[in-house]
Design an enzyme around this catalytic site. Structure first.
Site, PDB file in Angstrom:
ATOM      1  N   GLU A   4      -5.009 -24.329 -33.260  1.00  0.00           N
ATOM      2  CA  GLU A   4      -3.962 -24.567 -34.734  1.00  0.00           C
ATOM      3  C   GLU A   4      -5.807 -24.788 -35.555  1.00  0.00           C
ATOM      4  OE1 GLU A   4      -0.631 -26.448 -34.852  1.00  0.00           O
ATOM      5  OE2 GLU A   4       0.250 -25.137 -33.686  1.00  0.00           O
ATOM      6  N   GLU A  24       1.337 -22.822 -26.311  1.00  0.00           N
ATOM      7  CA  GLU A  24       1.970 -23.721 -26.856  1.00  0.00           C
ATOM      8  C   GLU A  24       3.593 -22.611 -27.170  1.00  0.00           C
ATOM      9  OE1 GLU A  24       1.851 -26.930 -30.072  1.00  0.00           O
ATOM     10  OE2 GLU A  24      -0.708 -27.101 -29.720  1.00  0.00           O
TER      11      GLU A  24
END
Ligand code: AHR
Length: 491
Positions: free
Chosen positions: A173, A296
């Site tokens: 991220e 995820e």
């Protein structure tokens, strides 16, 4: 009558086992108090790994495990987590509750866990606060078999042979907790960092995964594929299912019909995400060499009352199982582009497969959903079409039934069906073109939408035999109860 047409002679892609992967972060009680209890614990363990958990993960066929984060990965310095445990540096886990991380679970322990489970290793390196050298040396430490400073250090630390590292993520991220970078900036960083992720083993290439977009950030995918598509094996995608919005996620256990339908509709958004990110990837990689790695995904609700907000501990009901079933069917259908997926997370965090409380543990409805999909691993996706109306879902768009079908190397056809309705059963005619069924075995998971297991009643929800079908010359007729996932093995 609903109808499912399966052409057993037309295949549409390989379903990699890694689609059913999982994710374990140094977050709350996923590692410590979850899978890792330490060698001196009274809880039965092998080299510190809980035996009951390892057995459950072997049973569900866990193919690959991602570690050490998540946001944690971009603050993790791997050298602090090797060598004698007494001298390992302690750090503060700033992302997750500000607790002390004593680094007793590090690289050696992670590979030991993978060995015990029998799964592949997917490690995410630190781009946000780490250096190229640090990442380069980690890969050398793990995978180089000759004489070198890092390989020698690994040997001093008790591991002679290099490990097989299957996947390596270059940061996590970077658009958020991994450094707040722009797509353009990260694309350059990716190009630089991945250069030094060396391939030391001829027999086992490390597959490089670039950190991809958050949900529908299509610009991110465009920039990464254009700038660095040729230098990656996979591009990740993170998408969590929340009902309503981030400020109104609600409880994992107490929800109404509106919350239920909203959750399922949001889970189904995964299909659009894969199609749209996939279409961008197709422009740069028409052969689909680069995998979309959904590393995820899963439900994200409010934490259970009285638990640390930074630990993301939530219970898990049949609603979660529905989300898992719908999502795993979507991944199967897109197996040409989705090469791996990792639900968040393994134990005690978000949509977990397992929950623990001291020595007690339970398997969640999500665990049993995964168990029903296990037989798709390494099969060929079959050409199949479902004719069913949409569910009357009070304004939400949800199909009355959903499926995916595959064929195993031994010719067995595997079908997973999801009936998301909270209160309506469904009849389904399955036509198996090219196969006249002789032998059918079914298993099912069903219950009320909020049914779940507790530490006092750990077996309230579990999979069971499914026998509500009639075999015919050209297929079978199936009767699905409300809120159910059914797996059929057809020969
Ligand atoms: O899974 C929990 C967190 O969600 C991860 O650490 C991060 O990558 C994501 O935002």
């Amino acid at each position: 009558m609903n109808q499912l047409f399966i052409n057993t002679k037309i295949t549409k892609g390989h379903i990699r086992k890694e689609i059913q992967g999982n994710f374990s972060e140094h977050l709350g009680r996923c590692i410590y108090g979850g899978v890792y209890v330490g060698e001196n614990s009274d809880i039965p363990n092998v080299n510190g790994m809980r035996t009951d958990i390892v057995e459950a993960l072997r049973e569900v066929g866990l193919p690959v495990l991602r570690w050490p984060g998540g946001c944690f990965a971009d603050e993790y310095h791997w050298k602090d987590g090797v060598g004698p445990k007494e001298t390992r540096k302690k750090m503060v886990n700033t992302h997750w509750g500000g607790v002390t991380e004593d680094n007793s679970f590090g690289t050696h322990e992670f590979f030991e866990l993978c060995r015990q489970i029998g799964c592949e290793a997917y490690i995410t390196g630190n781009v946000g606060s780490g250096t190229v050298q640090e990442m380069n040396e980690w890969v050398e430490y793990m995978t180089f078999d000759g004489i070198s400073p890092m390989a020698n250090w690994r040997k001093e630390n008790g591991r002679e042979e290099a490990w097989k590292l299957d996947f390596f993520g270059i940061g996590n991220e970077p658009w958020g907790c991994g450094g707040n970078m722009t797509a353009e900036y990260y694309a350059n960083e990716y190009r630089r960092y991945q250069t030094y992720v060396r391939q030391y083993r001829n027999d086992a290439k490390v597959k490089k995964i670039a950190a991809g977009p958050s949900s529908s950030d299509y610009h991110w995918t465009e920039v990464l594929m254009q700038s660095a598509g040729k230098m990656m094996d996979g591009l990740s995608l993170h998408h969590y299912t929340i009902p309503h919005d981030w400020n109104h996620k609600g409880s994992a256990l107490k929800f109404n019909r509106d919350d239920y339908f909203c959750t399922l509709q949001n889970a189904l958004f995964m299909d659009e995400l894969i199609r749209r990110h996939g279409a961008i990837m197709d422009q740069y990689d028409p052969e689909k060499r680069v995998g979309l790695i959904v590393d995820e995904w899963g439900t994200w609700f409010d934490v259970e009352e009285g638990t640390n907000p930074g630990f993301l501990y939530q219970q898990n009901t049949m609603r979660d199982a529905m989300v898992a079933g719908l999502t795993l069917n979507i991944f199967n259908k897109h197996c040409d582009r989705v090469h791996m997926a990792n639900i968040a997370q393994l134990i005690n965090v978000l949509q977990a497969l397992i929950l623990t409380e001291g020595p007690r543990m339970l398997l969640t409805p999500t665990y049993f959903a995964f168990k029903l999909f296990k037989d798709h691993q390494e099969n060929e996706l079959l050409d199949s079409h479902l004719q069913a109306p949409d569910l009357d879902a009070e304004g939400y768009r949800i199909p009355a039934l959903q499926e995916s079908s595959s064929i195993a190397p031994d010719g067995t056809v595997h079908v997973t069906l999801v009936n998301p309705s909270p209160d309506q059963g469904q009849e389904l005619d399955i036509l198996t073109q090219g196969l006249s069924p002789r032998h059918v075995v079914g298993r099912m998971l069903t219950g009320n939408v909020d049914d779940h297991n507790t530490f006092d009643y750990p077996d309230a929800v579990e999979d069971q035999p499914f026998v509500s079908f009639t075999v015919k010359a050209d297929g079978l007729t199936v009767s699905l109860p409300p809120c159910s996932i059914v797996h059929l093995a057809i020969k």
